[in-house]
Design a protein around this motif. Sequence first.
Motif, PDB file in Angstrom:
ATOM      1  N   THR A   1      -3.171   9.025   2.348  1.00  0.00           N
ATOM      2  CA  THR A   1      -2.882   7.567   3.768  1.00  0.00           C
ATOM      3  C   THR A   1      -2.799   8.734   5.086  1.00  0.00           C
ATOM      4  OG1 THR A   1      -1.375   6.072   1.840  1.00  0.00           O
ATOM      5  CG2 THR A   1      -1.223   6.003   4.088  1.00  0.00           C
ATOM      6  N   SER A   2      -2.214   9.671   4.894  1.00  0.00           N
ATOM      7  CA  SER A   2      -2.280  10.624   6.412  1.00  0.00           C
ATOM      8  C   SER A   2      -3.146  10.588   6.270  1.00  0.00           C
ATOM      9  CB  SER A   2      -1.039  11.643   5.543  1.00  0.00           C
ATOM     10  OG  SER A   2      -1.942  12.266   4.876  1.00  0.00           O
TER      11      SER A   2
ATOM     12  N   GLU B   1      -4.827   7.412   8.563  1.00  0.00           N
ATOM     13  CA  GLU B   1      -3.875   7.527   9.827  1.00  0.00           C
ATOM     14  C   GLU B   1      -4.683   8.034  10.427  1.00  0.00           C
ATOM     15  OE1 GLU B   1       0.206   6.263   8.185  1.00  0.00           O
ATOM     16  OE2 GLU B   1      -0.139   8.012   8.311  1.00  0.00           O
TER      17      GLU B   1
ATOM     18  N   ALA C   1      -7.751   6.622  11.344  1.00  0.00           N
ATOM     19  CA  ALA C   1      -7.757   5.541  12.506  1.00  0.00           C
ATOM     20  C   ALA C   1      -7.700   5.311  13.323  1.00  0.00           C
ATOM     21  CB  ALA C   1      -6.723   4.735  11.491  1.00  0.00           C
ATOM     22  N   GLU C   2      -6.619   6.093  14.146  1.00  0.00           N
ATOM     23  CA  GLU C   2      -6.211   6.769  14.836  1.00  0.00           C
ATOM     24  C   GLU C   2      -7.178   7.772  16.485  1.00  0.00           C
ATOM     25  OE1 GLU C   2      -3.309   9.963  17.674  1.00  0.00           O
ATOM     26  OE2 GLU C   2      -2.854   9.573  15.496  1.00  0.00           O
TER      27      GLU C   2
ATOM     28  N   LYS D   1       4.281   3.672   0.898  1.00  0.00           N
ATOM     29  CA  LYS D   1       2.353   4.057   1.558  1.00  0.00           C
ATOM     30  C   LYS D   1       1.763   2.490   1.611  1.00  0.00           C
ATOM     31  CE  LYS D   1       1.847   7.843  -0.922  1.00  0.00           C
ATOM     32  NZ  LYS D   1       3.394   8.782  -1.656  1.00  0.00           N
TER      33      LYS D   1
ATOM     34  N   ARG E   1       2.803   2.146   5.521  1.00  0.00           N
ATOM     35  CA  ARG E   1       1.695   2.581   6.104  1.00  0.00           C
ATOM     36  C   ARG E   1       0.278   1.795   5.803  1.00  0.00           C
ATOM     37  NH1 ARG E   1       2.569   8.510   4.146  1.00  0.00           N
ATOM     38  NH2 ARG E   1       1.338   8.790   5.847  1.00  0.00           N
ATOM     39  N   LEU E   2       0.081   1.494   4.809  1.00  0.00           N
ATOM     40  CA  LEU E   2      -1.278   1.004   4.847  1.00  0.00           C
ATOM     41  C   LEU E   2      -1.312  -0.220   5.650  1.00  0.00           C
ATOM     42  CD1 LEU E   2      -1.715   1.587   0.561  1.00  0.00           C
ATOM     43  CD2 LEU E   2      -2.945   2.579   3.195  1.00  0.00           C
TER      44      LEU E   2
ATOM     45  N   ALA F   1      -0.039  -1.059   8.499  1.00  0.00           N
ATOM     46  CA  ALA F   1       0.110  -0.707   9.679  1.00  0.00           C
ATOM     47  C   ALA F   1      -1.238  -0.591   9.818  1.00  0.00           C
ATOM     48  CB  ALA F   1       1.300   0.146  10.498  1.00  0.00           C
ATOM     49  N   LEU F   2      -2.030  -0.024   8.623  1.00  0.00           N
ATOM     50  CA  LEU F   2      -3.270   0.174   9.081  1.00  0.00           C
ATOM     51  C   LEU F   2      -4.590  -0.260   9.334  1.00  0.00           C
ATOM     52  CD1 LEU F   2      -3.543   3.701   7.535  1.00  0.00           C
ATOM     53  CD2 LEU F   2      -4.566   3.684   8.925  1.00  0.00           C
TER      54      LEU F   2
ATOM     55  N   ARG G   1      -4.645  -2.179  12.138  1.00  0.00           N
ATOM     56  CA  ARG G   1      -6.269  -1.475  13.505  1.00  0.00           C
ATOM     57  C   ARG G   1      -7.048  -1.421  13.052  1.00  0.00           C
ATOM     58  NH1 ARG G   1      -2.308   3.833  12.780  1.00  0.00           N
ATOM     59  NH2 ARG G   1      -4.112   4.986  13.833  1.00  0.00           N
TER      60      ARG G   1
ATOM     61  N   SER H   1      -2.448  14.753  13.337  1.00  0.00           N
ATOM     62  CA  SER H   1      -3.601  13.535  14.802  1.00  0.00           C
ATOM     63  C   SER H   1      -4.589  14.442  15.363  1.00  0.00           C
ATOM     64  CB  SER H   1      -2.059  13.331  15.655  1.00  0.00           C
ATOM     65  OG  SER H   1      -2.053  12.213  16.095  1.00  0.00           O
TER      66      SER H   1
END
Length: 412
Positions: free
Chosen positions: A66-67, A70, A73-74, A91, A94-95, A97-98, A101, A340
């Motif tokens: 998942t990280s 992220e 995606a960013e 998780k 977090r998914l 929120a993903l 986007r 990131s």
Amino acid sequence: MRRLHDLETPVVLVDLGVLDRNIARMAESARSRSVRLRPHAKTHKVLEIGRRQVEAGAAGLSVAKTSEAEVFAEAGFDDLFVAYPVVGADKARRLLALAERLRRLAVGVDSVEGAATLAGVFREANRVLDVMLKVDVGLHRVGVLPERARETAGRLADLPGLRLRGIFTHAGQGYHEERPEGVTAVARHEGSTMAAVADELRRAGIAVEEVSVGSTPTARAAMAQPGVTECRPGNYVYHDGSQVALGTCAREDCALTVLATVVSVPAPDRAVVDAGSKTLSSDPLRPRPGGYGQIDGRRSRIQRLSEEHGVRHVPGRRTCPHPAQPCLRGVEPPRPPVRSPGRSRGGGVAGGRARTCLLEARSSSQTARIASWYYSQPIHGPGKCLGMTGYQELPPSAAGPLCLKGRGVCVT
């Protein structure tokens, strides 16, 4: 002009000409078979390489965590598949929120119990998460057996908050085949088994949009099987000595090396380099274990690894004359943790302490562009991260004894 010999070691070097050629070849293999290519980015974890894959025609990327999703995606990637059985409400949040986007997101599952931990979060948010059911075609790591896929898929399709997009697999057992014919047989079994499972699910009234296979050794033959719609190879961007041994590629298709330095010669038959398991992979050469890296043009290999040491045995010899920048081939590509882009200079590296710069190597015979990943500090000097700087190849006359302290070696 900086020279290769001046780079601080250990450092990862990638020949971008070879990298781009590998990317183009796999993209064309997928196009010619009318299969969508979704490369696995866990091999490189580098945003720039992911962009090159998408620009070459990839439908999106596969990631392992998942990280990782992220971070990509960013950076603007909008079609991602977490090719791993994701479990847990933490998780799932977090998914969720993903999913806000991304244009398209899916995750792997291999049990109703695990999938239910995701379904609850998405159901409460009045959202739907696409999932792919993992099928075990012979690796026996994760995934449901083919004969149990219909039952599991039917129960998954009934979970509110989830949508079963399709099925996926990884025929990693192909890495243990000692002949190319064996790899091809594994690939055909991979593709035909997945197509048969998909047909069974459809006959049971379960929609199957995607039939996804994945593994660099088996990719081309598995994609050729009728019914396969997607392929997720990862290692192909770099290739390595294991791929050469399996017959997947030639030595000149290996794009990645690790520049290391011989730091100790404590015995007549032993030399030690400054690249250990933190720089190289702890995975041995395959299909038969035989060390962790091979010097290009020689039979010598790294036989033992500790965290900061690579030990090479030199039977009966104290020194072994060789060009000043030999390469050790055969290890898995180093995989720094994804980070990131806002925290890595230029957004080029998605990984740990690493920094990325593009270098240009010039010699009398060719010009090669090189990407360089530093594991301790950024490159200093002309240019900036993802900018162009240069070094000059050492001439052959600069060759010296490989086992002499201070000499550089390249490990891949």
